[in-house]
Design an enzyme around this catalytic site. Structure first.
Site, PDB file in Angstrom:
ATOM      1  N   THR A 183      71.254 -22.986  12.713  1.00 14.58           N
ATOM      2  CA  THR A 183      70.580 -22.270  11.693  1.00 14.58           C
ATOM      3  C   THR A 183      69.177 -22.848  11.138  1.00 14.58           C
ATOM      4  OG1 THR A 183      70.963 -21.107   9.561  1.00 14.58           O
ATOM      5  CG2 THR A 183      72.455 -23.149   9.922  1.00 14.58           C
ATOM      6  N   GLY A 191      59.440 -11.583   8.877  1.00 14.18           N
ATOM      7  CA  GLY A 191      59.698 -13.134   9.106  1.00 14.18           C
ATOM      8  C   GLY A 191      60.896 -13.176  10.440  1.00 14.18           C
ATOM      9  N   LYS A 247      66.151 -23.036  14.592  1.00  6.81           N
ATOM     10  CA  LYS A 247      66.232 -22.017  15.366  1.00  6.81           C
ATOM     11  C   LYS A 247      65.220 -22.193  16.526  1.00  6.81           C
ATOM     12  CE  LYS A 247      68.924 -18.620  12.864  1.00  6.81           C
ATOM     13  NZ  LYS A 247      69.098 -17.123  12.701  1.00  6.81           N
TER      14      LYS A 247
HETATM   15  P1  NAP Z   1      61.754 -15.347   6.478  1.00  5.44           P
HETATM   16  O1  NAP Z   1      61.702 -15.916   7.611  1.00  5.44           O
HETATM   17  O2  NAP Z   1      61.540 -16.033   5.226  1.00  5.44           O
HETATM   18  O3  NAP Z   1      61.269 -13.981   6.040  1.00  5.44           O
HETATM   19  C1  NAP Z   1      61.167 -13.035   5.032  1.00  5.44           C
HETATM   20  C2  NAP Z   1      60.059 -11.929   5.049  1.00  5.44           C
HETATM   21  O4  NAP Z   1      60.169 -11.124   3.712  1.00  5.44           O
HETATM   22  C3  NAP Z   1      58.603 -12.716   5.325  1.00  5.44           C
HETATM   23  O5  NAP Z   1      57.944 -11.600   6.157  1.00  5.44           O
HETATM   24  C4  NAP Z   1      58.128 -12.381   3.858  1.00  5.44           C
HETATM   25  O6  NAP Z   1      56.674 -12.455   3.859  1.00  5.44           O
HETATM   26  C5  NAP Z   1      58.842 -11.308   3.265  1.00  5.44           C
HETATM   27  N1  NAP Z   1      58.845 -11.355   1.686  1.00  5.44           N
HETATM   28  C6  NAP Z   1      59.717 -12.431   1.160  1.00  5.44           C
HETATM   29  N2  NAP Z   1      59.563 -12.201  -0.123  1.00  5.44           N
HETATM   30  C7  NAP Z   1      59.214 -10.909  -0.322  1.00  5.44           C
HETATM   31  C8  NAP Z   1      58.603 -10.240  -1.313  1.00  5.44           C
HETATM   32  N3  NAP Z   1      58.888 -10.448  -2.824  1.00  5.44           N
HETATM   33  N4  NAP Z   1      57.794  -8.908  -1.104  1.00  5.44           N
HETATM   34  C9  NAP Z   1      57.669  -8.717   0.100  1.00  5.44           C
HETATM   35  N5  NAP Z   1      57.913  -9.411   1.138  1.00  5.44           N
HETATM   36  C10 NAP Z   1      58.509 -10.363   0.987  1.00  5.44           C
HETATM   37  O7  NAP Z   1      63.484 -15.112   6.072  1.00  5.44           O
HETATM   38  P2  NAP Z   1      64.490 -14.400   7.220  1.00  5.44           P
HETATM   39  O8  NAP Z   1      65.338 -15.488   7.974  1.00  5.44           O
HETATM   40  O9  NAP Z   1      63.734 -13.238   8.049  1.00  5.44           O
HETATM   41  O10 NAP Z   1      65.574 -13.675   6.479  1.00  5.44           O
HETATM   42  C11 NAP Z   1      65.149 -12.551   5.554  1.00  5.44           C
HETATM   43  C12 NAP Z   1      66.650 -11.837   4.866  1.00  5.44           C
HETATM   44  O11 NAP Z   1      67.560 -11.600   5.916  1.00  5.44           O
HETATM   45  C13 NAP Z   1      67.446 -12.819   3.969  1.00  5.44           C
HETATM   46  O12 NAP Z   1      67.790 -12.209   2.887  1.00  5.44           O
HETATM   47  C14 NAP Z   1      68.589 -13.405   4.854  1.00  5.44           C
HETATM   48  O13 NAP Z   1      69.977 -13.723   4.367  1.00  5.44           O
HETATM   49  C15 NAP Z   1      68.729 -11.997   5.927  1.00  5.44           C
HETATM   50  N6  NAP Z   1      69.496 -12.320   7.039  1.00  5.44           N
HETATM   51  C16 NAP Z   1      70.598 -11.586   7.292  1.00  5.44           C
HETATM   52  C17 NAP Z   1      71.257 -11.812   8.523  1.00  5.44           C
HETATM   53  C18 NAP Z   1      72.639 -11.189   8.621  1.00  5.44           C
HETATM   54  O14 NAP Z   1      73.360 -11.677   9.731  1.00  5.44           O
HETATM   55  N7  NAP Z   1      73.140 -10.351   7.761  1.00  5.44           N
HETATM   56  C19 NAP Z   1      70.667 -12.713   9.346  1.00  5.44           C
HETATM   57  C20 NAP Z   1      69.310 -13.144   9.415  1.00  5.44           C
HETATM   58  C21 NAP Z   1      68.957 -13.009   8.064  1.00  5.44           C
HETATM   59  P3  NAP Z   1      55.865 -13.637   3.831  1.00  5.44           P
HETATM   60  O15 NAP Z   1      55.934 -14.420   4.869  1.00  5.44           O
HETATM   61  O16 NAP Z   1      54.592 -13.162   3.175  1.00  5.44           O
HETATM   62  O17 NAP Z   1      56.440 -14.697   2.689  1.00  5.44           O
END
Ligand code: NAP
Length: 288
Positions: free
Chosen positions: A66, A132, A70
């Protein structure tokens, strides 16, 4: 019971103490009665190389990865699956005679609940909110479904451009269409699948939604609204989408299924997915 023959599995990350993976893997291991144990392994970035060498030395059977390792794990692997190459990140590693091999089971985890719906994906248009790490697994999954169009929404023009480029240069090229949030209203009525990969609405800011109530009202009936967030469960976004006639999928099943896919690789046998799901629900205080 842990014995002298117990084999080690685990999850590396920093921090790792909030990981739910030990709960679900150990529940499945207990049900199967196999001699393994799954433990959290806190690894700081500067200690990654030493840790991987240590895992080889002590014969660790496999591990999950994690944040923040990664991508950093890639140089330590002798074999990387195409899907992990496309996503650009590895979440599951196992031992081979030639060294460590890695893949990304988030893609399989994301797809599992979608497979339960009988849809003509080749005529379905999808919107992905956020660009992301998780969005990369979603794009890879949707390309496996051969979905008609993938629209990705981001808030930074430079990041959007880099995201698009990364898919054109990928070992598995995918055509995506990128947009800023201002363009969302025009896209929503045409989509059959709306996926939230942003953290908006996640605990503790549980009252937030990535899209407005007015935008949700634009969804076609029977559109699938999929939120990768699993706490709270369901999110405000999913509650509102369901009320508007959409089908809601939460992030818990993805979490369960990516774990089940990893355990299947390590044990080389079918795994009790229901037990993994129930243990996660219990850990999260959700009703079974
Ligand atoms: P990440 O790499 O930080 O990506 C988040 C994305 O959301 C980025 O594009 C970011 O934009 C955007 N974002 C953040 N805050 C925002 C806002 N207020 N308005 C608009 N866009 C926003 O995070 P991640 O690892 O992809 O994870 C994202 C979510 O998925 C989390 O909630 C995580 O818990 C969930 N997730 C769940 C699983 C599962 O198994 N269910 C697996 C993986 C992830 P910027 O780059 O511009 O900040």
């Amino acid at each position: 019971m842990i014995t002298g023959k117990t084999q080690l599995l685990g999850v590396i990350g920093n921090p790792v103490e909030h990981s739910l993976s030990p709960v679900m893997h150990n529940a499945a291991i207990a049900k199967l009665g196999v001699n393994y144990v799954y433990i959290p392994l806190p690894v700081k970035p500067e200690n990654l190389a030493a840790s991987i060498n240590g895992f080889s030395a002590i014969n660790l059977a496999g591990f999950n990865i994690t944040i923040p390792h990664k991508q950093a794990i890639l140089p330590f692997l002798s074999e990387v699956s195409d899907v992990a190459k496309a996503v650009g990140a590895v979440n599951t590693v196992w031992r081979t005679p030639n060294g460590w091999a890695g893949t990304n089971t988030d893609v399989e985890g994301f797809l599992a609940p979608l497979h339960t719906y009988n849809r003509n994906w080749q005529q379905t248009s999808a919107i992905i909110l956020g660009i992301g790490g998780a969005a990369r697994a979603v794009v890879a999954g949707l390309s496996q479904l051969e979905i008609a169009e993938i629209h990705c929404i981001g808030r930074d023009i430079n990041k959007l451009e880099a995201f698009k480029q990364s898919w054109q240069n990928s070992p598995v090229p995918v055509n995506i269409i990128t947009h800023t949030w201002e363009e969302l209203n025009a896209l929503i009525p045409e989509c059959g699948l709306l996926v939230n990969t942003t953290p908006v609405g996640m605990y503790p800011k549980v009252e937030e939604m990535p899209v407005s109530g007015e935008q949700i009202a634009l969804l076609k009936p029977e559109t699938i609204a999929y939120d990768l967030i699993y706490t709270p469960n369901p999110t405000e976004f999913l509650k509102a989408a369901k009320q508007a006639g959409a089908i809601a999928i939460d992030g818990l099943e993805m979490l369960v299924q990516q774990g089940a896919a990893a355990l299947k690789i390590w044990l080389n046998q079918p795994v009790p997915v229901d037990i993994m799901r129930d243990s996660l629900k219990a850990a999260l205080g959700l009703k079974n």
